[in-house]
Scaffold this motif. Sequence first.
Motif, mmCIF file in Angstrom:
data_model
loop_
_atom_site.group_PDB
_atom_site.id
_atom_site.type_symbol
_atom_site.label_atom_id
_atom_site.label_comp_id
_atom_site.label_asym_id
_atom_site.label_seq_id
_atom_site.Cartn_x
_atom_site.Cartn_y
_atom_site.Cartn_z
ATOM 1 N N CYS A 197 6.082 6.971 -4.043
ATOM 2 C CA CYS A 197 6.039 5.519 -4.285
ATOM 3 C C CYS A 197 7.361 4.903 -3.859
ATOM 4 O O CYS A 197 8.419 5.463 -4.124
ATOM 5 C CB CYS A 197 5.792 5.248 -5.771
ATOM 6 S SG CYS A 197 5.717 3.467 -6.117
ATOM 7 N N ASN A 199 8.013 1.525 -4.625
ATOM 8 C CA ASN A 199 8.078 0.202 -5.239
ATOM 9 C C ASN A 199 9.207 -0.004 -6.233
ATOM 10 O O ASN A 199 9.661 -1.118 -6.422
ATOM 11 C CB ASN A 199 6.740 -0.132 -5.891
ATOM 12 C CG ASN A 199 5.701 -0.364 -4.834
ATOM 13 O OD1 ASN A 199 5.815 -1.276 -4.030
ATOM 14 N ND2 ASN A 199 4.696 0.499 -4.785
ATOM 15 N N PHE A 200 9.627 1.066 -6.871
ATOM 16 C CA PHE A 200 10.731 0.961 -7.823
ATOM 17 C C PHE A 200 10.562 -0.191 -8.817
ATOM 18 O O PHE A 200 11.438 -1.040 -8.945
ATOM 19 C CB PHE A 200 12.076 0.841 -7.084
ATOM 20 C CG PHE A 200 12.459 2.116 -6.376
ATOM 21 C CD1 PHE A 200 13.068 3.152 -7.069
ATOM 22 C CD2 PHE A 200 12.178 2.286 -5.025
ATOM 23 C CE1 PHE A 200 13.405 4.343 -6.425
ATOM 24 C CE2 PHE A 200 12.503 3.473 -4.381
ATOM 25 C CZ PHE A 200 13.115 4.496 -5.070
ATOM 26 N N CYS A 201 9.445 -0.231 -9.492
ATOM 27 C CA CYS A 201 9.313 -1.128 -10.639
ATOM 28 C C CYS A 201 10.427 -0.696 -11.607
ATOM 29 O O CYS A 201 10.665 0.508 -11.773
ATOM 30 C CB CYS A 201 7.941 -0.973 -11.285
ATOM 31 S SG CYS A 201 6.610 -1.334 -10.108
ATOM 32 N N TYR A 203 11.085 -0.297 -14.648
ATOM 33 C CA TYR A 203 10.881 0.552 -15.833
ATOM 34 C C TYR A 203 10.419 1.955 -15.468
ATOM 35 O O TYR A 203 10.360 2.835 -16.308
ATOM 36 C CB TYR A 203 9.794 -0.075 -16.731
ATOM 37 C CG TYR A 203 8.530 -0.420 -15.956
ATOM 38 C CD1 TYR A 203 7.579 0.546 -15.679
ATOM 39 C CD2 TYR A 203 8.336 -1.710 -15.450
ATOM 40 C CE1 TYR A 203 6.459 0.248 -14.926
ATOM 41 C CE2 TYR A 203 7.217 -2.012 -14.697
ATOM 42 C CZ TYR A 203 6.290 -1.027 -14.428
ATOM 43 O OH TYR A 203 5.198 -1.316 -13.662
ATOM 44 N N CYS A 204 10.070 2.177 -14.205
ATOM 45 C CA CYS A 204 9.231 3.331 -13.856
ATOM 46 C C CYS A 204 10.002 4.476 -13.203
ATOM 47 O O CYS A 204 10.798 4.277 -12.288
ATOM 48 C CB CYS A 204 8.108 2.870 -12.921
ATOM 49 S SG CYS A 204 6.954 4.191 -12.523
ATOM 50 N N VAL A 206 8.440 7.106 -11.747
ATOM 51 C CA VAL A 206 7.627 7.786 -10.731
ATOM 52 C C VAL A 206 8.309 7.875 -9.346
ATOM 53 O O VAL A 206 8.323 8.949 -8.738
ATOM 54 C CB VAL A 206 6.212 7.166 -10.640
ATOM 55 C CG1 VAL A 206 5.436 7.710 -9.451
ATOM 56 C CG2 VAL A 206 5.435 7.434 -11.928
ATOM 57 N N PRO A 207 8.905 6.786 -8.826
ATOM 58 C CA PRO A 207 9.531 6.900 -7.504
ATOM 59 C C PRO A 207 10.639 7.956 -7.458
ATOM 60 O O PRO A 207 10.911 8.522 -6.402
ATOM 61 C CB PRO A 207 10.116 5.503 -7.257
ATOM 62 C CG PRO A 207 9.323 4.603 -8.140
ATOM 63 C CD PRO A 207 8.987 5.408 -9.348
ATOM 64 N N GLN A 241 -0.196 6.125 -5.603
ATOM 65 C CA GLN A 241 0.460 5.237 -6.577
ATOM 66 C C GLN A 241 0.244 3.776 -6.214
ATOM 67 O O GLN A 241 0.282 2.900 -7.062
ATOM 68 C CB GLN A 241 1.960 5.533 -6.680
ATOM 69 C CG GLN A 241 2.288 6.871 -7.300
ATOM 70 C CD GLN A 241 1.803 7.004 -8.735
ATOM 71 O OE1 GLN A 241 1.354 6.037 -9.354
ATOM 72 N NE2 GLN A 241 1.874 8.205 -9.267
ATOM 73 N N HIS A 278 -1.803 -1.956 -6.270
ATOM 74 C CA HIS A 278 -0.716 -2.836 -6.707
ATOM 75 C C HIS A 278 -1.099 -4.264 -6.308
ATOM 76 O O HIS A 278 -1.395 -4.520 -5.140
ATOM 77 C CB HIS A 278 0.591 -2.421 -6.038
ATOM 78 C CG HIS A 278 1.808 -3.034 -6.665
ATOM 79 N ND1 HIS A 278 1.941 -4.379 -6.862
ATOM 80 C CD2 HIS A 278 2.937 -2.471 -7.156
ATOM 81 C CE1 HIS A 278 3.113 -4.627 -7.443
ATOM 82 N NE2 HIS A 278 3.733 -3.484 -7.631
ATOM 83 N N GLN A 305 0.839 -5.268 -16.082
ATOM 84 C CA GLN A 305 2.131 -4.898 -16.701
ATOM 85 C C GLN A 305 2.648 -5.989 -17.636
ATOM 86 O O GLN A 305 2.995 -5.702 -18.773
ATOM 87 C CB GLN A 305 3.210 -4.520 -15.661
ATOM 88 C CG GLN A 305 2.779 -3.553 -14.581
ATOM 89 C CD GLN A 305 2.268 -2.207 -15.061
ATOM 90 O OE1 GLN A 305 2.181 -1.949 -16.262
ATOM 91 N NE2 GLN A 305 1.873 -1.333 -14.139
ATOM 92 N N ARG A 317 8.076 -6.487 -10.012
ATOM 93 C CA ARG A 317 6.675 -6.312 -9.619
ATOM 94 C C ARG A 317 6.312 -7.139 -8.387
ATOM 95 O O ARG A 317 5.273 -6.941 -7.767
ATOM 96 C CB ARG A 317 5.750 -6.683 -10.789
ATOM 97 C CG ARG A 317 5.748 -5.669 -11.908
ATOM 98 C CD ARG A 317 5.126 -4.361 -11.508
ATOM 99 N NE ARG A 317 3.667 -4.427 -11.405
ATOM 100 C CZ ARG A 317 2.907 -3.383 -11.073
ATOM 101 N NH1 ARG A 317 3.454 -2.210 -10.793
ATOM 102 N NH2 ARG A 317 1.602 -3.497 -10.992
HETATM 103 FE FE1 SF4 Z 1 5.368 2.818 -8.275
HETATM 104 FE FE2 SF4 Z 1 3.409 2.198 -9.961
HETATM 105 FE FE3 SF4 Z 1 5.720 3.075 -10.906
HETATM 106 FE FE4 SF4 Z 1 5.591 0.682 -9.852
HETATM 107 S S1 SF4 Z 1 4.521 1.371 -11.715
HETATM 108 S S2 SF4 Z 1 7.180 2.183 -9.418
HETATM 109 S S3 SF4 Z 1 4.096 0.974 -8.226
HETATM 110 S S4 SF4 Z 1 4.306 4.207 -9.632
#
Ligand code: SF4
Length: 480
Positions: A197, A199-201, A203-204, A206-207, A241, A278, A305, A317
């Motif tokens: 991913c 996107n680097f939201c 709070y997240c 995952v990236p 993602q 997204h 979100q 976002r």
């Molecule tokens: Fe990526 Fe989804 Fe996390 Fe945003 S919420 S950083 S789109 S995985």
Amino acid sequence: MKELEKIVPSAEIPVMEPQRQFYFMDIAKQYVARLEEKKGRKLTFCVNTFGCQMNARDSEKLCGILEAVGYVETDTEEADFVIYNTCTVRENANNKVYGRLGYLQGLKRKNPDMIIALCGCMMQEEKVVEKLKKSYRYVNLIFGTHNIYKFAELIVQTFESDKMVIDIWKDTDKIVEELPVERKYRFKSGVNIMFGCNNFCSYCIVPYVRGRERSRKPQDIIREIEGLVADGVVEVMLLGQNVNSYGKNLDVPVTFAELLQEIEKIDGLERIRFMTSHPKDLSDELIEVMKHSKKICKHLHLPLQSGSSRVLKEMNRRYTKEQYLALVDRIRAAVPDIALTTDIIVGFPGETEEDFEETMDVVRKVQYDSAFTFIYSKRTGTPAAEKEDQVPEAVVKERFDRLLAEVQTIAAKKAQAYEGQTLPVLVEEVNEHDKNLVTGRLSNNSVVHFPGDSSLIGKIVDVCLKECKGFYYMGEQCEK
Ligand code: SF4
Ligand code: SAH
Ligand code: F3S
């Protein structure tokens, strides 16, 4: 596993993938056979998945390798090879793993040959691996998300080492195709279309644990789905993602909408699902394709979100409340009977009562068919974790309860509206509690139970929704 005599390979180790992994599968198979001989029985494995659908798909790849090297699947953790495929999206996902590891240690005392392995997103965090190295010495193998394709090779290393084997990569641009996979369901399957991913939201995590976005080539995806269909699959769930940014980084760029149109052409495939979309990247082209498609399911998961444009900005976002609502209007205008579901985070740092009311306002306006609601969880290393205005727990809890009540009331009302209709159901299994019933899903992803037997599994049949029970239906098979 040092007591096993080392297998001296007869051929040179291939450099190319996946050939290299097939070579190691062959060696692992020999170690497994020796252990079987020692124990006088087959060896068993158990894969425990903690995370999202992508995590679950990875687990099917782990199962595929373990079966290929001779292990037999069992559903208890009293097995010879136990692997936890971990998730770290929220702190509680993390804590569950540590809790269960203590239990595994007890099992290993009874079966010292037992191999305990850990992989997945949590392993990409340095502090986790440090903790495991220090306090969980009985774990045999630790690897991350980027080198999961090396599982066969890592199994061999584990057999040949008396120390904890640790292999974590920071990132990768590699996608290895054509390794064995053991599907959980005969008739439906997840299909990765992209990894990572970008996107680097704020709070997240995952990236950071899944690395940069990379798309599989459309021809590899199509070939995989054709193979699945030939093997009895009628429904695929395309996984990424952010599926809406699929194909942007390919040598020959392809849009997600174009990919869907190609997949639609596959004969024998009945249903197409995808997640996650997204909102910032959901194109009008995609809406148009969904409108005309015969196979794309009437369900869109569109994570909100937060409903506050201010919070959305802080979350990075890249859409506003108004843009989100306008998008929902466009989708509903094109596909009126679509079910919309979402993810919502409560208690993002700095969230005020007014911000929260904006979220409630969107929930009321959109009327989601269902929503996953999460309490904000601080993830070390993300920008939001640095924020000083974390919302007090009691305030978050109170907002969370209010949101949940609203979401549930709306969902129940939405579900009720389908009562009496006759709709196609893909039958998934015999009902766990009542053997005279089978359980399946509507195109909109709702669950239906109705009288039937195992011969219906994998078939799509018309079912009249006799009674709505809140989140599921009781039905009866009938002619349309
Ligand atoms: Fe990526 Fe989804 Fe996390 Fe945003 S919420 S950083 S789109 S995985
Ligand atoms: N890529 C997907 C989401 C993957 S994570 C998307 O962008 O929609 C699944 C959900 O977990 C997210 O939608 C979000 O609602 C939630 N989530 C992610 N990080 C979180 C955190 N730090 N605290 C609470 N919930 C979080
Ligand atoms: Fe969890 Fe990793 Fe999925 S952190 S939500 S398993 S991508």
